[in-house]
Each structure stands twice: as C-alpha cells, then as structure tokens.
Design a protein around this motif. Sequence first.
Motif, mmCIF file in Angstrom:
data_model
loop_
_atom_site.group_PDB
_atom_site.id
_atom_site.type_symbol
_atom_site.label_atom_id
_atom_site.label_comp_id
_atom_site.label_asym_id
_atom_site.label_seq_id
_atom_site.Cartn_x
_atom_site.Cartn_y
_atom_site.Cartn_z
ATOM 1 N N ARG A 98 -65.574 -64.896 33.560
ATOM 2 C CA ARG A 98 -64.208 -64.454 33.486
ATOM 3 C C ARG A 98 -63.977 -63.000 33.674
ATOM 4 O O ARG A 98 -64.634 -62.090 33.249
ATOM 5 N N ARG A 126 -63.534 -78.022 35.257
ATOM 6 C CA ARG A 126 -62.765 -78.273 34.160
ATOM 7 C C ARG A 126 -63.665 -78.369 32.915
ATOM 8 O O ARG A 126 -64.375 -79.188 32.658
ATOM 9 N N ARG A 127 -63.809 -77.306 32.327
ATOM 10 C CA ARG A 127 -64.720 -77.034 31.308
ATOM 11 C C ARG A 127 -64.702 -78.060 30.190
ATOM 12 O O ARG A 127 -65.429 -78.342 29.376
ATOM 13 N N ARG A 128 -63.216 -78.276 29.770
ATOM 14 C CA ARG A 128 -63.000 -78.891 28.428
ATOM 15 C C ARG A 128 -63.310 -80.433 28.866
ATOM 16 O O ARG A 128 -64.021 -80.881 27.938
ATOM 17 N N TYR A 131 -67.222 -80.587 28.645
ATOM 18 C CA TYR A 131 -67.946 -80.467 27.607
ATOM 19 C C TYR A 131 -67.602 -81.870 26.601
ATOM 20 O O TYR A 131 -68.652 -82.344 25.948
ATOM 21 N N TRP A 132 -66.519 -82.314 26.558
ATOM 22 C CA TRP A 132 -66.374 -83.447 25.962
ATOM 23 C C TRP A 132 -66.931 -84.745 26.450
ATOM 24 O O TRP A 132 -67.477 -85.838 25.621
ATOM 25 N N ALA A 182 -66.514 -76.119 21.529
ATOM 26 C CA ALA A 182 -66.145 -76.390 22.534
ATOM 27 C C ALA A 182 -65.281 -74.898 22.959
ATOM 28 O O ALA A 182 -65.081 -74.725 24.171
ATOM 29 N N LEU A 183 -64.649 -74.279 21.966
ATOM 30 C CA LEU A 183 -63.994 -72.990 22.231
ATOM 31 C C LEU A 183 -64.739 -72.175 22.666
ATOM 32 O O LEU A 183 -64.393 -71.407 23.723
ATOM 33 N N ARG A 192 -65.832 -72.863 26.516
ATOM 34 C CA ARG A 192 -64.475 -72.638 27.364
ATOM 35 C C ARG A 192 -64.432 -71.142 27.829
ATOM 36 O O ARG A 192 -64.006 -70.970 28.889
ATOM 37 N N ARG A 193 -64.717 -70.495 26.768
ATOM 38 C CA ARG A 193 -64.518 -68.927 27.267
ATOM 39 C C ARG A 193 -65.869 -67.916 27.544
ATOM 40 O O ARG A 193 -65.753 -66.973 28.223
#
Lengths: 353, 329
Positions: free
Chosen positions: A77, B153-155, B158-159, B320-321, B324-325
């Motif tokens: 990022r 799309r990381r979300r 991950y899921w 997940a959070l 994502r970052r």
Amino acid sequence: MTAQTAAAPAPVPGATAPTGLAVSTRGLRKTYRSLRGSSVGVEGLDLDVPLGGVHGFLGPNGSGKTTTIRMLLGLVRPDSGTMRIFDQEVPRALPQVVGRVGAIVEQPKFFPSFSGRRNLELLAGAIGAEPRMVGTVLAEVGLADRARDRYRGYSLGMKQRLAIAATLLKDPDLLIFDEPTNGLDPAGIREIRETMRALGERGKTVLVSSHILAEVEQVADTVSIIGGGRLLAQGSVAEIVGRQAGGVVRVGIDAPGRAAQVLAEAGLTARVDAGVVLVDGVDDAARVTRVLAGSGLFVRELTTLRADLESVFLDLTSGERPGGFVPDDVEPAPLTGATRAVGRHGRHQGGVA
Amino acid sequence: MRLLRVELRRFRLRALIRWGAVGAVAVALLLVAGAFQTSTPLPQAQIDEIRAQYDEQVADWDAHKDEYIADCKQQEADAQEADPSADYACEQGGPGAWEDWIGGTSSFSDAGISSIQSFGVVFLLLALFLGITFAAAETSSGAIGNWLTFEPRRRRVYWSKLAAASLGVLPIVAVALAVGTAGSWLAYEVHDATGSMTAALWTDLGWSLGRLLLGSAAFAAIGVALGMLTRHTAAALGVVVAWFVVVELFGANMLDGLQRWLLVVNTEAWVAGGATYSVETCTPSDGGGLSCSYVDHAVSLAQGGLVLAGLTIVVAVVSALVFRRRDVA
C-alpha cells in the motif's frame, strides 16, 4: 518521451481519457516503518510507461524498483500518490485491469510441492482460463517435458520460464518483469531478453526492472532511472543519452586557465581538468570555438563527450541513497530536478566534433 | 465460487492434508482398539483369582469386624480433637460388594459414547492443524504474492481459503468419526456389551457427531486465520501452545472466574452436550481454620456453541482485516 508505434489495447470501460500510457504514477510515496525507524522505499515518484514496447526501469539495488512494482500490483500500500494502469486508477480498479497484467516480482514463487503444470492449472482455474491454455503456455516457454516435475526441483531458469508461462495464461497487454535475469546463466539471460523483445514487438508493453544496464539497454525502447526512491531521468534511451552527452565539450588549448576564464565570461560553465578545459551545458560546440577565437585563443582539439546509458546511469545514481535508513525525525532531502547533467564521474566515449 | 473450487482442489491435493486424513483414520482405529479392549470380559482364571482374594477379605472382616471398627473410632476421636468435623465413616468398612471387585461391565451406551466424544477432540485439533498449514504454507512460500497478481481482491481470496479449509476437513473428520463410531459399536457388539442403546441415545450420539463435524469446520477456520496472521506454521502452533499454557492452565488456576470461558471446557460442552468444572470454595470453620470443598458448575451446550462460534468469528475477522491491509512480500 517517444510514443511507441505498437497497437494500443482496447479501452477499458470506465477508464479516464486515454493518455497513451500503460503505467503512470504521480507523487508515489512509500515508507517502511519498523521499531528502528523508517526507511524510504519510494519518494514522490512520477513514472510514465508508454503503451507498447519495452520500458526499462533502472536503478541500483534498493532504489525502490520492486516497491514501485509491488504498489502497482496492489501487494504493497502506498502512503500517498496515485497510480494508473491503462488509465485505470489502481489499486482501486486493479480487479478490472489485472486480467491484462502479467507480473513476475523478484523470484518466482509457486507451491513447491506441486508440479509446474499443477501450479498453472490452479492459477488458470482462479482466472477462469481455458485448461488447454496450460499446455499451450508450457510448450511456449519450453517446459512441456518437465511440466509434471515438482516445482521445488526446478532450476532457477526453469522457475523463471514457469513464471513467464503463468503470466501468459492471461495473454496480458502489460508484462512486468522485476529483475528477471537474477541468478540466470548467460543462455537463460539471452532467452529472457529475447522473450521480452519478442513480446514488445508483438505490441505488448513490457516493463522490466533491473540494475543491470547491459540487460536493459539491448532491449529497452524507453527507460526510467530511479535512485533513492526518486525519479532521476525518464525518456527514450537515445533521448537520455543524447541529452546528457550534449552537455560536455573537452577543449585542448595552450592556455587552459585563460580559456576557462573567457568562456565563463561568455556565460558558459567551464573548468580546467588535467590540462584541458571541460565546458558543461553546451548545445552547440561551434559556440565554444567562436568565443575563444574572438579572444585570440585557438583550440588544438575539440571533443564532444558522448555518454552511453551506463555512464548516464552511474552518474545519475552515484551518491543516491539506495532506500537507506532514515531516522523518524529526519526529512528526506528534496530532489532538485527530474534529470541531471552528466557529471565528472561519468564514463564517456570521445568523438571529434 | 470459482476461487472456492480452486482452493478446495488445492486443499485436496496437498500431501500434508492426505497424511492428515490417514492420521485421522489411524486415530479412529485406536479408538476402536480401545473399545475392543474395554469391552473384552475378564478371563475366568483372573476372575477366580480375584474371587479368592475377595473371600479371604470377607472372612477376615467377619472375624475382626468389631476390633477394626473400635480402632477406627478411636482414630476418629483423636482426629476430632483437632477438627470436630472429622468423619472416618467407620461403619462403612469391610471388603464391599463383589461387583466392585471385578469392576462394572463397560457398555457402548456409556463408556463407548464417552470415548467417541473424547477422541473427537483429537479430530478438532487435527482440523486446526490442517487449517494452519493450508494457509501458512502459502504465505511462508510467498506463493500468496503470486496468487494476488492473478486475483487482487483480497477479501475474496481470504474467505475462499477459509471456506475451503472448513469444507475440506469435513469429509476427513466424517470418515474418521464413522470408522471410530461403527468400529466401537462393533467391538462392543462382539462382546455383547452394547448396553441399552435406546433411540434417544442414538439420537444424542448423532447430534454429538454432527456437532463434532461443525466444530472441526470451526477449528479449521481458526487454523486458517492463525496461519494467515502469523504466516508460518511453527508460529501459529506456538500461538496455540502459548494459549493453552497461559490461559487454559495457568490462567484457570489463578482466576476461578475464567474457567467458565475456557476453550477446553466450552469445547467439551459443545461436543458432549454439556460440561462441568469445579471451583474450590473455602469457608471459616468452627475450629478457626478454613473448611474447603469443591463445588461443581455446569456449562451448557448453548454456551459452548456460542463461545466457539464467537471465538471463530473474532479470530477470522481480525485475520481478514490484517490480511486486507498488510503488505505482501
């Protein structure tokens, strides 16, 4: 920057006005923070990669090339700045453009216990590519015979070829190769070079980062040079070399001290070095002879110093801090300009004017 | 769905997952072997030997009963000088009943079901381990970076991994539970010791097995979340071990109130339909000291399920959070 003649890819719905650029960044900045302080990865980078052809992304180790590529691909990022691929703002629109982008970042990384074929089958499944594409791209990179071997048993060259095969699964318009020849033998290096050249000639945009000048100079149509996370120069190879080379003229004369003074009075930047006068920032060498002759000084020798890309690179990047450690309370020094003149550290090839 | 299909395929193809499946069946066979051993009646020669010892004790008790009781009462009286509440239950001496000497007969309806539920925890831990390695192998090898250049799309990424691990462990645990349950029942049946397996008991067992399956999916999800968080199998296992040592062992000993929320207690409640834990309660006694006793507290099935679900959701969402970052190397 010279636009390439290759065919532009089809516009993407929702894209902004076409810029003729495959990749562009503005004010891109990334700082890595740790308990020891922070380290500047990229500092205000404005990068333009034209559509079609091979674009060399040059810089010493640690200059921010890989960080930039990782940011373009959404792996890292950025702290600030904007990035566009095919006029789509990334990483927001990355899902829309990623199908047109193939990338190998540093060493290829696949599942080591799976075969090359199985790794590609999984990737093909993830992007919905036709399963038969796997065999096609494996054959294309010459790995068909070893496709069922485990990836962990591949040589570095085979790993690179598998990574190229993976990128070809998407039939991308933009290929990003990050230090693609690291660890390869001469034959492997030539193979990669020819692959990049061929892709560029097919109208693809190839962005290749490297710290090895010879590797890029032979295939690149345009280059960007960065150091310490900043852009130092950008343009076609001929433009960059020519821009820098046009600046220095070596004058052989009997009274170098007097000649330097006369030239300085005429508004030129001149200095005496090892018994000759070096004049910087000269667009027209004849001006030097006119000024000196006007003062009764006659030259024995007048040489325009012509740089190659390597000398330009070394000059531009000498003294650049390669992504060095910066304590939290120290601001990075500002860059004085996008390009700089060839300095005295450059290696030059002589040519009589 | 496309990503989930690919991740399920990767899960199925992993060598370690296949070894895990073999290990699960091996554990189930151990359960069967234990059931066979438990349900095997004692040999007649051994019963005769125990009978002889029993008869000897009965004869001795009959001959010296009054003397033993008097000695016992004397010792009780001495003890009561220091602690008036001392009670040696002298009247209850003697060799006891014959059934107590040869032990109660084990049956599938009690010991068998109880063993299945206990072994079920091993399958939960196996699911946790498989989830951890499934995620950590990808992050530690760096393959996740390559994967993200194909699907940024990381979300979704991950899921899909979390769901694949949760679904992927189900057939493994289901087969292991089926082998263990059927094998145990057969072992007891061979020795005519299935006990009174009523329809209600079969239903309870079925629900318990179903909850074990659900639990294995949850533990696999926790494993993926830990694997993604720590990025290394060893580090994730370290977190698990540290949790058990710090929270489940030392924490529970230091804070009685913590016991109700322990993962072990709540997992047992979820699998077995309820669990109990003991808390030592001390009150001042008449003699000036402290009189302590253990008081049992019950943990319901519902609480066990809520705690497991809550833990799974919290760990999965936090991971997940972070994913994502986080910058991917």
